[in-house]
Design an enzyme around this catalytic site. Structure first.
Site, short mmCIF file in Angstrom:
data_model
loop_
_atom_site.label_atom_id
_atom_site.label_comp_id
_atom_site.label_asym_id
_atom_site.label_seq_id
_atom_site.Cartn_x
_atom_site.Cartn_y
_atom_site.Cartn_z
N SER A 192 0.81 -1.22 0.00
CA SER A 192 0.00 0.00 0.00
C SER A 192 0.84 1.26 0.00
CB SER A 192 -0.94 0.00 1.22
OG SER A 192 -1.83 -1.08 1.15
N HIS A 238 0.90 4.11 4.59
CA HIS A 238 0.12 4.76 3.54
C HIS A 238 0.59 6.19 3.31
CE1 HIS A 238 -3.62 1.91 3.74
NE2 HIS A 238 -2.47 1.26 3.66
#
Length: 293
Positions: A192, A238
């Site tokens: 991610s 992230h």
């Protein structure tokens, strides 16, 4: 009384070598030829002929002409991409790593997952390998979402940036996410960080090329909200990947045209060195946290 002079005969032949009458190839003097280069007018034999837009040219003229032809480039430098081989390779590596987790999840995760403590003790490879692992079976949503996002936007970005720059973007965004986990988290796995880096890249490129950015902003906004709304997700990975990918792509997209490749290479090395030095100089700053990137 006048008389007509006798008709003169043919002129006497000149004493010249036979080579003056028979043209030979300028690169192969032993070969007779009556074909000349359309550019420099030198005689050329069949082995030295190169088909041109009009007639034939010699080897040197073709080579010289090729130097003046501008090589096609991707939008931000690099060679143009027809098949996004890097995107497919990254997809394959992530899937193979997940299959390894299916076979032996404990062994794979214990050796290769991103862990701030283990990185601090010298297992630096976890900064990269953790970005190719995902939440272990029976969970499938984690790898499915990341691979869908890579499949959806990876080919377009690779064609715009070129394969080398796209590879640098992906790996630096993955590293940036892992460094953020190292500083502010503890343990995480997942691509991610790299995927969020691609989201940031789409934003920068849309702005640079004058595209409508609303769709990209909605994509980033929704995913940021989900990052904090769903328990167990590594917001560090992230956001670290998003910031790094945005920065790297901005350096690519706004590089000066003069010496653009050198500028882009230098900035990539600068970002890489900054991330590495961050891990080398600073200790983990946060309390233990477990999450899926």
């Amino acid at each position: 009384m006048t008389t007509q002079p006798d008709h003169p005969g043919p002129p006497a032949p000149r004493d010249e070598p036979a080579g003056d009458h028979v043209p030979t190839c300028y690169r192969h003097p032993d070969r007779e030829t009556y074909v000349r280069c359309q550019r420099c007018d030198k005689p050329i034999c069949p082995d030295c002929m190169r088909v041109a837009s009009v007639g034939h040219q010699c080897v040197e003229c073709v080579r010289e002409g090729g130097r003046t032809v501008r090589r096609a480039e991707a939008a931000f430098g690099g060679r143009p991409v027809t098949t996004p081989v890097v995107t497919w390779a990254l997809l394959a590596i992530n899937v193979l790593a997940y299959l390894a987790e299916v076979v032996n999840p404990d062994q794979v995760l214990s050796r290769f997952a991103m862990s701030a403590d283990y990185v601090a003790y010298g297992e630096w490879w976890r900064l990269f390998t953790g970005a190719f692992l995902h939440a272990p079976p029976p969970s499938f949503w984690h790898i499915l979402f990341n691979m869908w996002a890579l499949f959806a936007i990876g080919p377009q970005l690779e064609r715009l940036l070129g394969s080398v720059r796209f590879t640098a973007l992906y790996l630096l965004a993955a590293l940036g996410g892992s460094v953020a986990v190292y500083l502010f988290g503890s343990i995480a796995v997942g691509a991610s960080g790299a995927i969020y880096g691609l989201f940031g890249a789409m934003f920068v490129i849309s702005r640079r090329m004058g595209y409508d950015m609303r769709g990209v902003l909605w994509l980033i906004g929704i995913n940021v909200v989900l990052t904090f709304a769903i328990p167990g997700i590594s917001w560090q990975g992230h956001l670290g990947g998003l910031v790094t990918g945005t920065l790297v792509t901005a350096l690519f997209a706004y590089a000066p045209k003069r010496n653009r490749t050198a500028f882009q290479l230098g900035t990539v090395l600068a970002v890489l060195i900054a991330l590495v030095l961050t891990v080398m100089v600073l200790p983990p700053l946060a309390s233990p946290f477990t999450g899926a990137g």
